[in-house]
Design an enzyme around this catalytic site. Structure first.
Site, PDB file in Angstrom:
ATOM      1  N   LYS A   9      -1.339   9.779 -66.342  1.00  0.00           N
ATOM      2  CA  LYS A   9      -0.206   9.873 -65.396  1.00  0.00           C
ATOM      3  C   LYS A   9      -0.404   8.880 -64.265  1.00  0.00           C
ATOM      4  O   LYS A   9      -1.523   8.413 -64.013  1.00  0.00           O
ATOM      5  CB  LYS A   9      -0.076  11.278 -64.808  1.00  0.00           C
ATOM      6  CG  LYS A   9      -1.299  11.810 -64.025  1.00  0.00           C
ATOM      7  CD  LYS A   9      -1.366  11.404 -62.559  1.00  0.00           C
ATOM      8  CE  LYS A   9      -2.644  11.870 -61.873  1.00  0.00           C
ATOM      9  NZ  LYS A   9      -2.990  11.172 -60.659  1.00  0.00           N
ATOM     10  N   ASP A 136      -4.110  19.021 -60.940  1.00  0.00           N
ATOM     11  CA  ASP A 136      -3.243  18.222 -61.826  1.00  0.00           C
ATOM     12  C   ASP A 136      -3.056  18.883 -63.198  1.00  0.00           C
ATOM     13  O   ASP A 136      -2.217  18.439 -63.985  1.00  0.00           O
ATOM     14  CB  ASP A 136      -3.857  16.826 -62.062  1.00  0.00           C
ATOM     15  CG  ASP A 136      -3.797  15.942 -60.825  1.00  0.00           C
ATOM     16  OD1 ASP A 136      -3.166  16.352 -59.831  1.00  0.00           O
ATOM     17  OD2 ASP A 136      -4.381  14.845 -60.849  1.00  0.00           O
TER      18      ASP A 136
HETATM   19  P1  ATP Z   1      -8.496  13.340 -60.681  1.00  0.00           P
HETATM   20  O1  ATP Z   1      -7.711  14.275 -61.571  1.00  0.00           O
HETATM   21  O2  ATP Z   1      -9.626  14.020 -59.967  1.00  0.00           O
HETATM   22  O3  ATP Z   1      -7.672  12.386 -59.893  1.00  0.00           O
HETATM   23  P2  ATP Z   1      -9.279  11.053 -62.183  1.00  0.00           P
HETATM   24  O4  ATP Z   1      -8.122  10.833 -63.059  1.00  0.00           O
HETATM   25  O5  ATP Z   1      -9.445  10.100 -61.048  1.00  0.00           O
HETATM   26  O6  ATP Z   1      -9.315  12.520 -61.704  1.00  0.00           O
HETATM   27  P3  ATP Z   1     -11.091  11.657 -64.353  1.00  0.00           P
HETATM   28  O7  ATP Z   1     -11.003  10.609 -65.403  1.00  0.00           O
HETATM   29  O8  ATP Z   1     -10.464  12.954 -64.617  1.00  0.00           O
HETATM   30  O9  ATP Z   1     -10.624  11.025 -62.984  1.00  0.00           O
HETATM   31  O10 ATP Z   1     -12.659  11.853 -64.025  1.00  0.00           O
HETATM   32  C1  ATP Z   1     -13.182  12.396 -62.841  1.00  0.00           C
HETATM   33  C2  ATP Z   1     -14.666  12.737 -63.058  1.00  0.00           C
HETATM   34  O11 ATP Z   1     -14.742  13.908 -63.880  1.00  0.00           O
HETATM   35  C3  ATP Z   1     -15.442  11.650 -63.770  1.00  0.00           C
HETATM   36  O12 ATP Z   1     -16.331  11.059 -62.874  1.00  0.00           O
HETATM   37  C4  ATP Z   1     -16.167  12.331 -64.923  1.00  0.00           C
HETATM   38  O13 ATP Z   1     -17.568  12.225 -64.776  1.00  0.00           O
HETATM   39  C5  ATP Z   1     -15.806  13.803 -64.822  1.00  0.00           C
HETATM   40  N1  ATP Z   1     -15.249  14.360 -66.091  1.00  0.00           N
HETATM   41  C6  ATP Z   1     -15.472  15.592 -66.553  1.00  0.00           C
HETATM   42  N2  ATP Z   1     -14.796  15.818 -67.692  1.00  0.00           N
HETATM   43  C7  ATP Z   1     -14.108  14.696 -67.971  1.00  0.00           C
HETATM   44  C8  ATP Z   1     -13.219  14.325 -69.017  1.00  0.00           C
HETATM   45  N3  ATP Z   1     -12.898  15.156 -70.022  1.00  0.00           N
HETATM   46  N4  ATP Z   1     -12.673  13.096 -68.964  1.00  0.00           N
HETATM   47  C9  ATP Z   1     -12.980  12.256 -67.925  1.00  0.00           C
HETATM   48  N5  ATP Z   1     -13.829  12.557 -66.943  1.00  0.00           N
HETATM   49  C10 ATP Z   1     -14.395  13.766 -66.947  1.00  0.00           C
END
Ligand code: ATP
Length: 285
Positions: A9, A136
């Protein structure tokens, strides 16, 4: 094997209304799903009575720290069931810690796959469980454009075009969403005095993308851009080609909205080699 596609997203609008007494932030945000980046989440049922996990990408935890394990635990808790045994596999395409909601989308996919199998929760219990995992996650239970209020759980579907003239630039370093939220209020003065997501929605519906570009907002951006000056450089490159640039969520992914698809296509051809010099890959949405 039961499998679901888990899209990413962007936030076309993200206003932080303030910090709530429960220490969460009160948000007003416009979610827009991005299928250019889509994870595949598979759940295989076993009789091991625990959750095992694997992921195609390095840097993603494959133990209890993975948000998908939390999703499975919360589902079984809410359902009053014992975990029968699962193996979750994630084929990762959404950039990690990039503000594109990858973990949240994977977690929602796990909830949906468990619900498909067990039908143990009502729709409102499923939504509550999603919110208990992360702000989210409720959006990703039905990833269609939506305006979200509260912590992100009060979702109103919004009819927006399926395709927008966007370019998306995932950057190569991670940003912690917790850090971005912690520092947001030091940059509160950078927020526009007034802005209107409803006007942004109407403008996007009219496909007046040039005007819509001026209505984009992200209150997390000033803190993140200040910390990572390369984002200013990237923003300037986009602006030269006529794009209105915004950070997605807590970043560092940037996206640019162009006045029309022709300008977007031209900018894609011009900017791809420019960004490649910095080892960055540009995507058309
Ligand atoms: P947010 O929803 O917090 O904005 P984001 O999109 O910036 O998240 P994600 O890719 O969801 O970031 O990853 C955030 C952190 O969560 C990463 O540093 C990772 O180590 C951890 N993590 C745990 N599970 C997952 C997963 N299934 N996919 C990606 N990251 C994960």
């Amino acid at each position: 094997m039961p499998t679901l596609e888990a899209p990413g997203k962007i936030n076309l609008y993200l206003e932080i209304k303030g910090k709530r007494p429960d220490s969460y932030h009160e948000l007003l945000t416009l979610f827009y799903p991005v299928t250019t980046f889509t994870d595949l989440v598979q759940v295989e049922f076993s009789d091991t009575a625990c959750t095992a996990l694997s992921c195609s990408a390095p840097g993603v935890p494959v133990d209890q720290k993975n948000i998908c394990c939390k999703a499975a635990d919360k589902y079984f808790d809410a359902a009053g069931m014992k975990n029968p045994g699962l193996h979750i596999h994630i084929e990762k395409k959404i950039p990690v810690a990039a503000g594109m909601g990858g973990g949240s989308s994977d977690a929602a996919a796990v909830l949906l796959l468990l619900q498909q199998k067990f039908q143990a929760l009502t729709p409102s219990q499923l939504a509550e469980t999603a919110l208990a995992i992360g702000a989210d996650v409720p959006f990703f239970l039905n990833p269609k454009p939506a305006l979200a209020r509260g912590r992100g759980e009060q979702l109103s579907p919004v009819d927006l075009p399926d395709h927008l003239p966007l370019l998306i630039l995932p950057t190569l370093f991670p940003v912690s969403a917790a850090w971005a939220y912690r520092y947001w209020n030091q940059y509160k003065d950078h927020a526009p005095a007034s802005s209107d997501p409803e006007l942004l929605i109407r403008t996007l519906q009219k496909k007046d993308f040039a005007a819509a570009g001026k209505l984009l907002r992200n209150d997390l951006a000033p803190a993140v851009v200040q910390k990572f000056p390369v984002l200013t450089l990237c923003t300037e490159l986009f602006a030269k080609t006529g794009g209105s640039v915004l950070l997605s969520g807590s970043g560092p992914t940037l996206f640019a909205l162009y006045p029309d698809f022709e300008t977007q296509e031209k900018a894609y051809r011009e900017l791809s080699p420019e960004f490649r010099k910095y080892e960055l890959t540009l995507f058309q949405s």
